[in-house]
Design a protein around this motif. Structure first.
Motif, PDB file in Angstrom:
ATOM      1  N   GLU A 137      13.071  -8.169  11.361  1.00  0.00           N
ATOM      2  CA  GLU A 137      14.402  -8.017  10.770  1.00  0.00           C
ATOM      3  C   GLU A 137      14.421  -7.054   9.591  1.00  0.00           C
ATOM      4  OE1 GLU A 137      12.905 -10.775  11.514  1.00  0.00           O
ATOM      5  OE2 GLU A 137      14.224 -12.170  12.574  1.00  0.00           O
ATOM      6  N   MET A 138      13.262  -6.811   8.977  1.00  0.00           N
ATOM      7  CA  MET A 138      13.197  -5.870   7.859  1.00  0.00           C
ATOM      8  C   MET A 138      11.812  -5.224   7.834  1.00  0.00           C
ATOM      9  SD  MET A 138      14.372  -6.414   3.910  1.00  0.00           S
ATOM     10  CE  MET A 138      14.428  -5.021   2.762  1.00  0.00           C
ATOM     11  N   LEU A 139      11.677  -4.153   8.570  1.00  0.00           N
ATOM     12  CA  LEU A 139      10.386  -3.502   8.745  1.00  0.00           C
ATOM     13  C   LEU A 139       9.885  -2.824   7.473  1.00  0.00           C
ATOM     14  CD1 LEU A 139      11.083  -1.906  12.240  1.00  0.00           C
ATOM     15  CD2 LEU A 139       9.827  -4.018  11.746  1.00  0.00           C
ATOM     16  N   SER A 140      10.789  -2.541   6.556  1.00  0.00           N
ATOM     17  CA  SER A 140      10.409  -1.843   5.325  1.00  0.00           C
ATOM     18  C   SER A 140       9.905  -2.789   4.237  1.00  0.00           C
ATOM     19  CB  SER A 140      11.601  -1.049   4.779  1.00  0.00           C
ATOM     20  OG  SER A 140      12.682  -1.919   4.464  1.00  0.00           O
ATOM     21  N   LYS A 141       9.906  -4.086   4.496  1.00  0.00           N
ATOM     22  CA  LYS A 141       9.457  -5.052   3.492  1.00  0.00           C
ATOM     23  C   LYS A 141       7.944  -5.213   3.620  1.00  0.00           C
ATOM     24  CE  LYS A 141      11.163  -9.250   1.283  1.00  0.00           C
ATOM     25  NZ  LYS A 141      11.704  -8.510   0.122  1.00  0.00           N
ATOM     26  N   TYR A 142       7.218  -4.602   2.697  1.00  0.00           N
ATOM     27  CA  TYR A 142       5.765  -4.522   2.807  1.00  0.00           C
ATOM     28  C   TYR A 142       5.107  -5.896   2.847  1.00  0.00           C
ATOM     29  CZ  TYR A 142       6.592   0.331   1.303  1.00  0.00           C
ATOM     30  OH  TYR A 142       7.039   1.626   1.189  1.00  0.00           O
ATOM     31  N   ASP A 143       5.582  -6.817   1.982  1.00  0.00           N
ATOM     32  CA  ASP A 143       4.915  -8.108   1.879  1.00  0.00           C
ATOM     33  C   ASP A 143       5.379  -9.108   2.933  1.00  0.00           C
ATOM     34  OD1 ASP A 143       7.419  -8.535   0.859  1.00  0.00           O
ATOM     35  OD2 ASP A 143       6.759  -9.316  -1.082  1.00  0.00           O
ATOM     36  N   ASN A 180      -9.583   6.916   2.224  1.00  0.00           N
ATOM     37  CA  ASN A 180      -8.500   6.980   3.195  1.00  0.00           C
ATOM     38  C   ASN A 180      -7.144   6.703   2.560  1.00  0.00           C
ATOM     39  OD1 ASN A 180      -9.595   7.272   6.195  1.00  0.00           O
ATOM     40  ND2 ASN A 180     -11.109   6.142   5.007  1.00  0.00           N
ATOM     41  N   PHE A 181      -7.059   6.919   1.255  1.00  0.00           N
ATOM     42  CA  PHE A 181      -5.792   6.973   0.521  1.00  0.00           C
ATOM     43  C   PHE A 181      -5.065   5.636   0.421  1.00  0.00           C
ATOM     44  CE2 PHE A 181      -6.548  11.037   2.719  1.00  0.00           C
ATOM     45  CZ  PHE A 181      -6.814  11.837   1.610  1.00  0.00           C
ATOM     46  N   TYR A 182      -5.803   4.545   0.450  1.00  0.00           N
ATOM     47  CA  TYR A 182      -5.207   3.246   0.195  1.00  0.00           C
ATOM     48  C   TYR A 182      -5.039   3.026  -1.303  1.00  0.00           C
ATOM     49  CZ  TYR A 182      -5.737   1.551   4.998  1.00  0.00           C
ATOM     50  OH  TYR A 182      -5.621   1.365   6.350  1.00  0.00           O
ATOM     51  N   VAL A 183      -3.979   2.334  -1.661  1.00  0.00           N
ATOM     52  CA  VAL A 183      -3.830   1.821  -3.025  1.00  0.00           C
ATOM     53  C   VAL A 183      -4.395   0.408  -3.013  1.00  0.00           C
ATOM     54  CG1 VAL A 183      -2.212   1.162  -4.843  1.00  0.00           C
ATOM     55  CG2 VAL A 183      -1.797   3.223  -3.475  1.00  0.00           C
ATOM     56  N   VAL A 184      -5.424   0.191  -3.819  1.00  0.00           N
ATOM     57  CA  VAL A 184      -6.095  -1.106  -3.870  1.00  0.00           C
ATOM     58  C   VAL A 184      -5.670  -1.828  -5.139  1.00  0.00           C
ATOM     59  CG1 VAL A 184      -8.309  -2.309  -3.929  1.00  0.00           C
ATOM     60  CG2 VAL A 184      -8.055  -0.225  -2.563  1.00  0.00           C
ATOM     61  N   GLY A 185      -5.226  -3.050  -4.998  1.00  0.00           N
ATOM     62  CA  GLY A 185      -4.818  -3.849  -6.148  1.00  0.00           C
ATOM     63  C   GLY A 185      -5.273  -5.278  -5.983  1.00  0.00           C
ATOM     64  N   PHE A 186      -4.839  -6.116  -6.892  1.00  0.00           N
ATOM     65  CA  PHE A 186      -5.182  -7.528  -6.762  1.00  0.00           C
ATOM     66  C   PHE A 186      -4.064  -8.392  -7.319  1.00  0.00           C
ATOM     67  CE2 PHE A 186      -6.747  -6.199 -10.870  1.00  0.00           C
ATOM     68  CZ  PHE A 186      -6.576  -7.284 -11.717  1.00  0.00           C
ATOM     69  N   LEU A 187      -3.926  -9.572  -6.723  1.00  0.00           N
ATOM     70  CA  LEU A 187      -2.935 -10.557  -7.129  1.00  0.00           C
ATOM     71  C   LEU A 187      -3.648 -11.771  -7.699  1.00  0.00           C
ATOM     72  CD1 LEU A 187      -0.681 -10.415  -3.939  1.00  0.00           C
ATOM     73  CD2 LEU A 187      -0.266  -9.267  -6.125  1.00  0.00           C
ATOM     74  N   GLU A 188      -3.025 -12.391  -8.698  1.00  0.00           N
ATOM     75  CA  GLU A 188      -3.594 -13.582  -9.313  1.00  0.00           C
ATOM     76  C   GLU A 188      -2.653 -14.766  -9.130  1.00  0.00           C
ATOM     77  OE1 GLU A 188      -6.287 -11.820 -12.915  1.00  0.00           O
ATOM     78  OE2 GLU A 188      -4.125 -11.869 -13.245  1.00  0.00           O
ATOM     79  N   LEU A 189      -3.223 -15.917  -8.863  1.00  0.00           N
ATOM     80  CA  LEU A 189      -2.456 -17.131  -8.634  1.00  0.00           C
ATOM     81  C   LEU A 189      -2.495 -18.005  -9.878  1.00  0.00           C
ATOM     82  CD1 LEU A 189      -0.932 -18.950  -6.551  1.00  0.00           C
ATOM     83  CD2 LEU A 189      -3.177 -19.902  -5.945  1.00  0.00           C
ATOM     84  N   MET A 201      -2.972  -1.125   0.571  1.00  0.00           N
ATOM     85  CA  MET A 201      -1.800  -0.635   1.295  1.00  0.00           C
ATOM     86  C   MET A 201      -1.729   0.875   1.228  1.00  0.00           C
ATOM     87  SD  MET A 201       2.272  -1.260   0.741  1.00  0.00           S
ATOM     88  CE  MET A 201       2.456   0.364   0.023  1.00  0.00           C
ATOM     89  N   LYS A 202      -1.189   1.468   2.276  1.00  0.00           N
ATOM     90  CA  LYS A 202      -0.887   2.898   2.219  1.00  0.00           C
ATOM     91  C   LYS A 202       0.313   3.197   3.101  1.00  0.00           C
ATOM     92  CE  LYS A 202      -3.918   4.773   5.851  1.00  0.00           C
ATOM     93  NZ  LYS A 202      -4.974   5.795   6.100  1.00  0.00           N
ATOM     94  N   LEU A 203       0.998   4.283   2.783  1.00  0.00           N
ATOM     95  CA  LEU A 203       2.115   4.753   3.585  1.00  0.00           C
ATOM     96  C   LEU A 203       1.568   5.610   4.722  1.00  0.00           C
ATOM     97  CD1 LEU A 203       4.659   5.700   0.774  1.00  0.00           C
ATOM     98  CD2 LEU A 203       4.491   3.566   2.064  1.00  0.00           C
ATOM     99  N   ILE A 204       2.217   5.553   5.873  1.00  0.00           N
ATOM    100  CA  ILE A 204       1.722   6.292   7.037  1.00  0.00           C
ATOM    101  C   ILE A 204       2.780   7.216   7.611  1.00  0.00           C
ATOM    102  CG2 ILE A 204       0.017   4.563   7.667  1.00  0.00           C
ATOM    103  CD1 ILE A 204       1.995   3.456   9.726  1.00  0.00           C
ATOM    104  N   LYS A 205       3.887   7.414   6.892  1.00  0.00           N
ATOM    105  CA  LYS A 205       4.933   8.284   7.428  1.00  0.00           C
ATOM    106  C   LYS A 205       4.507   9.750   7.356  1.00  0.00           C
ATOM    107  CE  LYS A 205       7.506   8.367   3.045  1.00  0.00           C
ATOM    108  NZ  LYS A 205       8.830   8.167   2.418  1.00  0.00           N
TER     109      LYS A 205
END
Length: 251
Positions: free
Chosen positions: A29-35, A90-99, A247-251
């Motif tokens: 329903e929303m392909l642009s929503k990354y998460d 390969n041009f990924y943006v690497v990050g981290f999330l904390e809980l 994550m990376k963009l592939i367009k």
């Protein structure tokens, strides 16, 4: 009381494949929503295993005219130097999330201020809430902001989602979503318009929903490199763990 983990976090999207290695989540329903469109690894992949999953997700997203690929890695596991190098090359943006988590009675009390009013979203203020969301979402583009309106309405109709909106001198200034489960209440999309920041509106939004669901453990995920996580630490949230993402963009 069970300690919360990243497995307790709410995801928009449906599981379209699951095996011993990974879970593939997709939200058509929303392909642009990354998460809401990603692969979650259950165990840390070797670089060879990652490339296989990457090629599969890339093909699936290209076929569905999507413009990104995103991967979450197992909680509290470091990326190997080899995998990290591959991601960067390969041009990924690497990050981290904390809980984080907190009990409502441990949240610091914020005194009442007559200029700020917190309301749960209802039929009476739904239009103001939706207008605010569109303004907040425009940072990701007009098309995204329009598409996300459907998700806000979906949440409004969902009894397991509570939403609150803050008004400053009568103007919608900030909001928060709370995803409810049997034990937890997950704070998500806590946002305040830039012109209303530094007025403790975010803290008052948190306080309002905690007073409403006093029996729940409140949890949230914060970007490890973003400033809000410092606010949560000062408010007394307990750190529960970390999870890397790429994550990376592939367009």
């Amino acid at each position: 009381m069970k300690r919360a983990t990243f497995n307790d976090i709410y995801y928009l999207g449906r599981t379209i494949e699951e095996n011993n290695q990974l879970i593939h989540i997709h939200y058509p329903e929303m392909l642009s929503k990354y998460d809401a469109n990603f692969i979650q690894f259950k165990k840390m992949p070797s670089i060879e295993e990652f490339i296989i999953a990457e090629e599969k997700l890339m093909q699936f997203h290209v076929q569905n005219k999507m413009e990104h690929v995103k991967f979450y890695f197992p909680a509290d596991k470091n990326l190997s130097d080899r995998l990290l190098l591959y991601l960067k090359q390969n041009f990924y943006v690497v990050g981290f999330l904390e809980l984080f988590s907190i009990q409502p009675n441990n949240f610091p009390r914020i005194s009442h201020h007559p200029d700020t009013v917190i309301e749960m979203v209802s039929d009476a203020n739904l239009n103001a809430f939706l207008t605010l969301q569109k303004e907040l979402d425009r940072q990701f583009g007009e098309e995204y902001a329009e598409a996300n309106q459907k998700i806000h309405l979906k949440n409004y109709d969902d009894p397991s989602v509570a939403m609150a909106v803050a008004f400053y001198k009568g103007e919608a200034a900030g909001s928060v979503n709370v995803y409810l489960s049997e034990e937890n209440a997950e704070i998500d999309s806590l946002s305040v318009l830039e012109k209303f920041r530094n007025k403790k509106i975010a803290s008052r939004l948190q306080q309002a929903v905690m007073r409403r669901f006093t029996e729940k453990t409140f949890i949230l995920v914060a970007d490890g490199n973003d400033t809000p996580r410092d606010m949560y630490m000062k408010q007394g949230y307990d750190y529960l763990g970390v999870r890397y993402e790429a994550m990376k963009l592939i367009k």
